[in-house]
Scaffold this active site. Structure first.
Site, short mmCIF file in Angstrom:
data_model
loop_
_atom_site.label_atom_id
_atom_site.label_comp_id
_atom_site.label_asym_id
_atom_site.label_seq_id
_atom_site.Cartn_x
_atom_site.Cartn_y
_atom_site.Cartn_z
N LYS A 31 0.93 -1.09 -0.13
CA LYS A 31 0.10 0.08 0.00
C LYS A 31 0.77 1.45 0.03
O LYS A 31 1.86 1.16 0.64
CB LYS A 31 -0.86 -0.10 1.04
CG LYS A 31 -2.11 1.02 1.30
CD LYS A 31 -2.58 0.68 2.56
CE LYS A 31 -3.95 1.90 2.94
NZ LYS A 31 -4.47 1.69 4.05
N SER A 64 -9.34 1.39 3.24
CA SER A 64 -8.52 2.39 2.52
C SER A 64 -7.57 1.59 1.69
O SER A 64 -6.67 2.19 0.77
CB SER A 64 -7.70 3.52 3.15
OG SER A 64 -6.80 2.97 4.32
N SER A 77 -9.93 -1.03 7.11
CA SER A 77 -9.31 -0.84 5.94
C SER A 77 -8.30 -2.12 5.57
O SER A 77 -7.77 -1.78 4.16
CB SER A 77 -8.34 0.53 5.98
OG SER A 77 -9.08 1.73 5.97
#
Length: 525
Positions: free
Chosen positions: A112, A192, A216
């Site tokens: 990420k 996210s 997330s």
């Protein structure tokens, strides 16, 4: 009827052959052997000489080009590592020399893009950090490299890990735009860690590392048919990760199987002097979690079903009933619980996030040294006002609220932290486990993916992430089935440092159901 001449026949034959060659090239470009491949299958292929890390990296890069950038265009990748092939060659050479760095030797992984990498930008999806190269790798990046992993790419995410504005769309960032759900392309991947989830569902790497503050990791795993583990806060270091909350943030692995999550987790753990939360993990972590992978792991387990997590979606409830029946058939006892998380805990958690985001982001900008484009939230807010992209769809209300907060000695912050922990730990998970003699709690992870909406934002129907997230305790989600073409998951969570137990339970459920299916990239549903 027109007579077909020899030249015309040869022309038609040429067209047919060319068409077949094109199809073969297209098949080669997507490297079908990588579909649903596991870490152990990759390692077995390396050992037998079936393929090399260099070939695997090249084929994953071809898949990224064919599936992420072209083809379905799921838009999950922000940056590709320009040195990935070179690193793979080096690891192949080491293997030939008998040097194996660790369990992830030659395994491509996606990070990420809020996790620092010295050789690629780390932007949190924000245009202000589009060209920001951190001075060093994060602790997690270093652990992966030490274990032999190849950081092949950085994944798109909800900008600032979804802590920016009202009515935002998960998986959208100023740098990358909107990530799509590979199962149904107009559906949302959830955030996210949206790009981490979508990329691994689409088989663009062996596994990914996401981060979670609240939902997330587990939500994108739910929406993308993955296994996602949110560890106990402190099991994995957060140093070198762009923060929201010192209290709730944690990285964690996202993969297509429990086994791959277990393998990767063992390579990530460790006490990091730069993250005081990890000091508590000393003596509590393992470097090999695969010993927990037992097919009969549900036998004799007592699991508490949170009834308050049901009722928001009839089809999810139906799948949950089937999951309960399956858990029972594997030897687990299910205890139904009438428990709802104290509403004040969520409000207190939000206040904690605002204070800690203000404090943590200031420290992160300082870590970039003289190259930092802004020094604090107030400067970031002003930058966004002048930017042509950042406020095109969404506001920055959360940035403004956080910028108005004081330091971490403020009474409002201290009181909020105490309240949320008492509600979710002492009077929450710990109390439920103790009073009912339970090993873990269960709940549906969330609803099927909603249609992406850049005007009205996300349409969350329900979810169960908050209890584990706010308490800082571990949770794992596993595919539970499909509603039409959309996957949904089941979550297992328990008290601190119980990752081995949760992996055991999750593996037993996964192996007895095997709900995971690769996506079909359906345009609309």
């Amino acid at each position: 009827m027109q007579k077909i001449t020899k030249p015309l026949l040869l022309f038609f034959l040429f067209i047919v052959i060319a068409s077949c060659e094109q199809k073969r090239e297209e098949t080669k470009a997507t490297a079908d052997y990588l579909e649903e491949i596991t870490v152990l299958q990759l390692q077995d292929g390396y050992t037998k000489g079936t393929f090399t890390a260099e070939q695997v990296v090249k084929d994953y890069l071809a898949r990224i080009e064919a599936i992420d950038k072209k083809g379905p265009g799921i838009n999950s990748i922000l940056f590709v590592n320009p040195k990935a092939t070179e690193l793979a060659k080096e690891l192949d050479k080491e293997r030939k020399e008998g040097k194996i760095r660790g369990p992830l030797h030659g395994i491509p992984v996606i990070l990420k893009d809020n996790i620092d990498t010295q050789d690629m930008p780390t932007s949190a999806g924000a245009t202000v950090l589009r060209n920001s190269y951190p001075p060093k790798d994060s602790y997690i990046t270093t652990q992966l490299k030490n274990a032999g992993a190849i950081i092949i790419a950085k994944a798109n995410l909800s900008e600032w890990a979804n802590f920016r504005g009202d009515m935002s769309s998960s998986g959208w960032s100023g740098v990358g735009g909107q990530t799509k759900n590979p199962y149904v392309l107009d559906r949302n991947p959830c955030g996210s860690s949206a790009g981490s989830g979508a990329s691994i569902a689409a088989n663009l790497a062996a596994f990914a590392i996401g981060t979670e503050t609240n939902g997330s990791i587990v939500c994108p795993s739910n929406n993308n048919g993955l296994v996602g583990l949110k560890p106990t806060v402190g099991l994995l270091s957060r140093s070198g990760i762009i923060p929201i909350s010192f209290t709730q943030d944690t990285p964690g692995p996202m993969a297509r199987s429990v086994e791959d999550v277990a393998i990767s987790l063992g390579a990530l753990v460790g006490v990091d002097s730069s993250d005081s939360k990890t000091l508590a993990s000393s003596g509590k972590y393992l470097t090999d979690y695969t010993k927990s992978l037992k097919k009969d792991g549900l036998k004799g387990k007592r699991l508490g079903l949170l009834k308050s997590s049901l009722g928001y979606h009839a089809k999810v409830d139906t799948l949950m009933k089937q999951a309960v029946a399956q858990l029972k058939s594997q030897g687990a006892e299910i205890v139904e619980l009438d428990f709802s998380m104290d509403r004040a805990a969520n409000g207190s958690s939000f206040q904690v996030l605002l204070y800690e985001f203000n404090d943590g982001l200031k420290k992160y900008f300082a870590s970039l040294g003289e190259k930092t484009p802004v020094k604090n939230l107030k400067e970031l807010i002003e930058f966004n006002k002048k930017d042509s992209i950042e406020l095109r769809y969404f506001d920055q209300k959360l940035l403004e609220m956080a910028a108005a907060k004081g330091d971490l000695s403020t009474k409002e912050y201290v009181d909020a932290l105490a309240l949320m922990w008492k509600a979710t730990r002492e009077n929450g998970i710990d109390k439920l486990l103790k009073e009912n003699s339970l090993d873990a709690l269960i709940a549906p992870t969330g609803s099927p993916a909603w249609k992406t909406d850049l005007i009205d934002g996300d349409h969350f129907i329900g979810g169960s992430s908050s209890l584990a997230a706010v308490s800082g305790y571990p949770s794992i989600t596993v595919p539970m089935g499909f509603i039409d073409e959309l996957p949904v998951g089941i979550s297992f969570f328990s008290t601190a440092w119980t990752e081995s137990l949760l992996l055991e339970i999750a593996y037993s459920y996964e192996q007895s159901t095997k709900h995971r299916k690769a996506p079909k990239y359906i345009p609309s549903n």
